[in-house]
Design an enzyme around this catalytic site. Structure first.
Site, mmCIF file in Angstrom:
data_model
loop_
_atom_site.group_PDB
_atom_site.id
_atom_site.type_symbol
_atom_site.label_atom_id
_atom_site.label_comp_id
_atom_site.label_asym_id
_atom_site.label_seq_id
_atom_site.Cartn_x
_atom_site.Cartn_y
_atom_site.Cartn_z
ATOM 1 N N ASP A 15 0.823 -1.219 0.000
ATOM 2 C CA ASP A 15 0.000 0.000 0.000
ATOM 3 C C ASP A 15 0.856 1.268 0.000
ATOM 4 O O ASP A 15 0.640 2.185 0.816
ATOM 5 C CB ASP A 15 -0.908 0.032 1.245
ATOM 6 C CG ASP A 15 -1.659 -1.262 1.468
ATOM 7 O OD1 ASP A 15 -2.102 -1.876 0.483
ATOM 8 O OD2 ASP A 15 -1.836 -1.654 2.646
ATOM 9 N N GLU B 54 -11.526 0.078 -3.026
ATOM 10 C CA GLU B 54 -10.694 0.611 -1.933
ATOM 11 C C GLU B 54 -9.481 1.315 -2.537
ATOM 12 O O GLU B 54 -9.310 1.386 -3.750
ATOM 13 C CB GLU B 54 -10.238 -0.507 -0.985
ATOM 14 C CG GLU B 54 -9.312 -1.527 -1.655
ATOM 15 C CD GLU B 54 -8.934 -2.699 -0.753
ATOM 16 O OE1 GLU B 54 -9.416 -2.787 0.399
ATOM 17 O OE2 GLU B 54 -8.151 -3.553 -1.218
HETATM 18 O O1 FUB Z 1 -3.127 -3.528 3.674
HETATM 19 C C1 FUB Z 1 -4.416 -3.811 4.156
HETATM 20 C C2 FUB Z 1 -5.440 -3.496 3.119
HETATM 21 O O2 FUB Z 1 -5.208 -4.270 1.955
HETATM 22 C C3 FUB Z 1 -5.416 -2.076 2.633
HETATM 23 O O3 FUB Z 1 -5.948 -1.164 3.527
HETATM 24 C C4 FUB Z 1 -6.185 -2.262 1.364
HETATM 25 O O4 FUB Z 1 -6.143 -1.175 0.504
HETATM 26 C C5 FUB Z 1 -5.537 -3.500 0.805
HETATM 27 O O5 FUB Z 1 -4.348 -3.217 0.115
#
Ligand code: FUB
Length: 339
Positions: A31, A238
């Site tokens: 991320d 997301e």
């Molecule tokens: O790293 C945990 C979660 O996985 C992140 O918050 C999301 O965007 C995904 O990458």
């Protein structure tokens, strides 16, 4: 969000064709939110660990506990791990799952924004303040009032205002919110209804609170119709990111279960944004998450994959590849392991 199964030979072949290498290999990072501060690149990733928590659909196996900041003199140079910048034990309101962070600077102070779960099992978003881009950061005692869900991305507009984009469905809990109000039994809209969008809120002058109630960002198709919840190849899931290119606002994000990084463009930080296309085709690993940054006149995509861990979905490695715009402002699609 299960692991994908690959043979060693398949992974080796993909690694050989990969367009970039992990930024660091001594820890797992994911991320990556990249920014240019003080003339250098600072990357704010999640720090993936194997917390020994069994896989579940809520992503409990993403049991991260702290953040490390990476520093690079250029996107093509080495990444230096600046050490622990913030640990969950030092965040009074947070209990677990330090997921994707971001950072911003204002008036010489640095702000680390991060989601974590409280004791009630709900994600909220907090801020921690530091004097240096790499931290250490001191967390505020409470999360940002009115914050929820995951994946904060803070965008500094040219007029000096800062906006936070946030939200992720499924394990990120965004589907449980309507009009900023939580109900545990709220679900994703039906396939034929408009998809949920990320949220945006302008930040206060001290960078520590929302200056307004979060609004939902709408992503529309070429005819101006909101993308539908059943449109899994294009709808928001997301990992929002905002950048400006030649005066236009580019909202980019992950489509989650179709594993694409996409983008949409608009004329205001609030949108609406018109869907444009795919930035990155699927990586090894379930999640895909990115940031886009300009460095010395060239543009770069920071992203992650799970090649180094052999496909373990919660043990990822941050990477970087150059991004290209066509003359009309479209982003050329990248393929992480060649076409
Ligand atoms: O790293 C945990 C979660 O996985 C992140 O918050 C999301 O965007 C995904 O990458």
């Amino acid at each position: 969000m299960a692991d994908q199964e690959y043979t060693e030979a398949e992974l080796e072949a993909l690694a050989g064709k990969a367009i970039s290498r992990p930024l660091v290999t001594h820890i797992y990072t994911a991320d990556p939110s990249a920014h240019v501060f003080e003339g250098r690149l600072y990357v704010y990733p999640s720090h993936d660990i194997d917390a020994g928590i069994p896989f579940n659909d809520d992503g409990a196996h993403f049991g991260m506990e702290d953040y490390h900041v990476l520093r690079m003199d250029s996107p093509e140079g080495e990444a230096v791990d600046c050490g622990v910048a913030l640990h969950v034990d030092d965040v009074p309101w947070a209990e677990r799952q330090m997921w994707a962070p971001d950072a911003a600077v204002k008036d010489g102070r640095y702000y680390l924004y991060f989601p974590a779960k409280c004791a009630d099992g709900l994600f909220r978003i907090g801020v921690a303040v530091g004097e240096r881009p790499e931290g250490p950061f001191a967390a505020e005692p409470e999360p940002i009032t009115g914050s929820y869900s995951i994946d904060p991305a803070v965008f500094a507009d040219d007029d000096g205002e800062h906006y936070m984009y946030f939200g992720g469905i499924w394990g990120g809990q965004l589907q449980q919110y309507r009009d900023n109000t939580h109900a545990a039994d709220n679900e994703e809209p039906a396939d034929g209804e408009p998809a949920l969008g990320p949220r945006i809120a302008r930040l206060t002058a001290d960078m520590k609170q929302f200056a307004e109630a979060p609004r939902e960002v709408v992503i529309v198709d070429e005819a101006g119709r909101p993308l539908l919840a059943g449109d899994h190849d294009r709808r928001y899931f997301e990992g929002p990111w905002m950048h400006r290119h030649q005066g236009r606002y580019y909202l980019s994000y992950s489509t989650g279960d179709t594993h694409l990084l996409c983008y949409a463009t608009g004329d205001s930080p609030y949108g609406p944004f018109v869907y444009q296309g795919v930035i990155l085709t699927p990586v090894i690993g379930w999640t895909t998450h990115h940031s886009i940054v300009e460095f010395e006149g060239r543009w770069w995509l920071y992203y992650h994959d799970s090649i180094l861990s052999g496909g373990v979905t919660h043990l990822r490695s941050a990477k970087v590849a150059e991004l290209h715009y066509e003359a009309d402002g479209r982003i050329r699609t990248l393929h992480p392991y060649g076409e």
